[in-house]
Design an enzyme around this catalytic site. Structure first.
Site, PDB file in Angstrom:
ATOM      1  NE  ARG A  79       1.609  -9.908   4.825  1.00 33.60           N
ATOM      2  CZ  ARG A  79       0.371  -9.827   4.393  1.00 33.60           C
ATOM      3  NH1 ARG A  79      -0.509 -10.748   4.747  1.00 33.60           N
ATOM      4  NH2 ARG A  79      -0.005  -8.835   3.623  1.00 33.60           N
TER       5      ARG A  79
ATOM      6  CG  HIS B  68      -3.552   0.006  -3.284  1.00 34.04           C
ATOM      7  ND1 HIS B  68      -2.370  -0.644  -3.508  1.00 34.04           N
ATOM      8  CD2 HIS B  68      -3.968  -0.369  -2.043  1.00 34.04           C
ATOM      9  CE1 HIS B  68      -2.071  -1.378  -2.441  1.00 34.04           C
ATOM     10  NE2 HIS B  68      -3.020  -1.235  -1.537  1.00 34.04           N
TER      11      HIS B  68
ATOM     12  CG  HIS C  50      -6.335  -1.335   0.567  1.00 29.80           C
ATOM     13  ND1 HIS C  50      -5.011  -1.138   0.855  1.00 29.80           N
ATOM     14  CD2 HIS C  50      -7.014  -0.337   1.197  1.00 29.80           C
ATOM     15  CE1 HIS C  50      -4.886  -0.071   1.631  1.00 29.80           C
ATOM     16  NE2 HIS C  50      -6.090   0.445   1.850  1.00 29.80           N
TER      17      HIS C  50
ATOM     18  CD  GLN D  74      -0.477  -8.823  -0.549  1.00 29.34           C
ATOM     19  OE1 GLN D  74      -0.045  -7.693  -0.779  1.00 29.34           O
ATOM     20  NE2 GLN D  74      -1.181  -9.115   0.520  1.00 29.34           N
TER      21      GLN D  74
ATOM     22  CG  ASP E 229      -1.828  -5.212  -3.219  1.00 31.09           C
ATOM     23  OD1 ASP E 229      -3.059  -5.053  -3.092  1.00 31.09           O
ATOM     24  OD2 ASP E 229      -1.001  -4.869  -2.363  1.00 31.09           O
TER      25      ASP E 229
ATOM     26  CE  LYS F 132     -10.623  -8.734   5.890  1.00 31.31           C
ATOM     27  NZ  LYS F 132      -9.923  -9.950   5.619  1.00 31.31           N
TER      28      LYS F 132
ATOM     29  CB  CYS G  71      -0.980   0.037   1.164  1.00 30.17           C
ATOM     30  SG  CYS G  71      -1.613  -1.552   1.690  1.00 30.17           S
TER      31      CYS G  71
END
Ligand SMILES: [Zn+2]
Length: 405
Positions: A132, A154, A280, A150, A152, A234, A103
């Protein structure tokens, strides 16, 4: 004991070993899978397919580094909520954190210049690899890892654009899962967790907006109280595989908090500064875990469009190598992923090995085929076919790729 001992035959770790897709090595670390050529190809095929779909849907690409300065994670709130899962490093007295999420990088791309309401929505997508720190005892195969790629994205938009953006995403997700042979099990609206940032009003507003989009799209869903992300509520997607197992994959989150913390604005119709809203979203979640699901879902027999190797060429004897190489090139030129087995082994053994590798098409070249200019074709689960014309086979294979079956 090896991790793969005593596992069921259809476990992705067993199939991954048989098909030479990936391995986990104690020297490089648990939870840090090494993708071999076949696995790396599968990874790339997934990434390429999703990226092409995103580009057709109005997304733009972003690419951000694996580490950011530690201060960014303090500002975003990640350090306060997520610290025990983060890896840190240091250089010249400066502390850095290896990114657990993408992000902030996308936030600073948005912040790099000013935006008018006419520019919105801005959709930034990245196959971003994050790290992680899970306890080593919890790490397994591709499902529990320390490196997570990911899919991912945004979306920076106005509040009034949230509904249509969320509806588009829901339908995009469902369509894509079906293309990978997975179906929706449940869709959940996850609300404010105990560990959260931001005030109640903005949480309520975000939850209402997500619920409105779900209702307007006539999506069946249930509420999952307290399971939202720390910065916003979410929508979570649970999909079913052919074995009837349910997996949580995609997520869509509305976030008013990070735009406030990072002071993200746009200029509205009245030439006034307004705070932008951030969505997200990740559809596959962790690509590594998604691969594990795919591998088990088809038991390693990937549909033609996803098979790392689509065609293998086998020769009957040494005098046919040059001719076989010519056939190999013809498949490659036609856009297929092809390899060959020209070892001095029996044809029976070479065909058996190709079938254990679950390669969709095996082409055996003998003198007969060379003289007639045709092919002997073995496709998975079918009887061998002889006297097949190259052009006809290519036409059928292209149709099969197109159908995604
Ligand atoms: Zn994010």
């Amino acid at each position: 004991m090896q991790e793969n001992d005593n596992l069921p035959e259809n476990d992705h770790r067993i199939i991954g070993q048989k098909l030479d897709l990936f391995s986990v090595n104690e020297s490089t670390g648990a939870g840090l899978p090494l993708f071999h050529p076949n696995g790396a190809m599968l990874f790339r095929l997934i990434e390429q397919y999703i990226t092409d779909k995103l580009l057709k849907s109005g997304y733009h690409l972003a690419k951000t580094p694996h580490i950011y300065k530690a201060g960014v994670w303090k500002k975003s709130g990640h350090e306060a909520k997520f610290k025990e899962n983060m890896f840190y490093t240091e250089s010249e007295g400066q502390k850095f954190a290896i990114k657990p999420m993408n992000c902030p990088g996308h936030i600073y791309i948005y912040k790099h210049k000013s935006h008018s309401y006419r520019d919105l929505p801005i959709r930034l997508a990245e196959f971003g690899t994050v790290y992680r720190n899970e306890l080593s005892g919890n790490l397994t195969g591709l499902t529990r890892v320390r490196t997570i790629t990911q899919d991912d994205a945004h979306i920076f938009c106005t509040e009034s654009q949230i509904e249509s953006e969320v509806i588009n995403m829901i339908n995009f997700f469902i369509e894509t899962y079906n293309e990978f042979g997975l179906s929706i099990d449940t869709i959940e609206l996850s609300t404010m967790p105990k560990k959260h940032i931001g005030d109640i009003e903005s949480w309520n507003k975000a939850e209402e907006l997500l619920e409105k989009a779900l209702k307007k799209n006539k999506t069946t869903y249930k509420v999952n109280p307290g399971d939202g992300a720390f910065y916003g509520p979410k929508i979570d997607f649970h999909v079913k595989d052919v074995l009837g197992r349910s997996w949580q994959l995609g997520t869509i989150q509305v976030d008013f908090n990070l735009p406030e913390r990072f002071k993200l604005f746009y200029i509205d119709e009245k030439n006034e500064k307004k705070q932008v809203t951030m969505l997200h979203r990740a559809m596959l979640g962790a690509v590594e875990r998604f691969m594990a699901i795919l591998i088990e879902n088809c038991n390693g027999a990937f549909p033609l469009w996803l098979a790392p190797v689509q065609v293998r060429i086998i020769n009957m004897n040494d005098t046919l190598i040059e001719y076989s190489e010519g056939i190999e090139k013809k498949f490659r030129d036609a856009g297929f992923r092809v390899d060959s087995d020209y070892r001095l082994e029996s044809v029976g053994k070479k065909v058996r090995e190709a079938s254990l590798m679950k390669i969709p098409y095996v082409i055996v070249i003998g003198d007969k085929e060379k003289d007639a200019g045709t092919l002997a074709v073995r496709s998975r689960g079918d009887k061998p076919k002889f006297g097949v014309k190259f052009d006809n086979l290519i036409k059928d294979m292209k149709k099969e790729v197109e159908s995604k079956k």
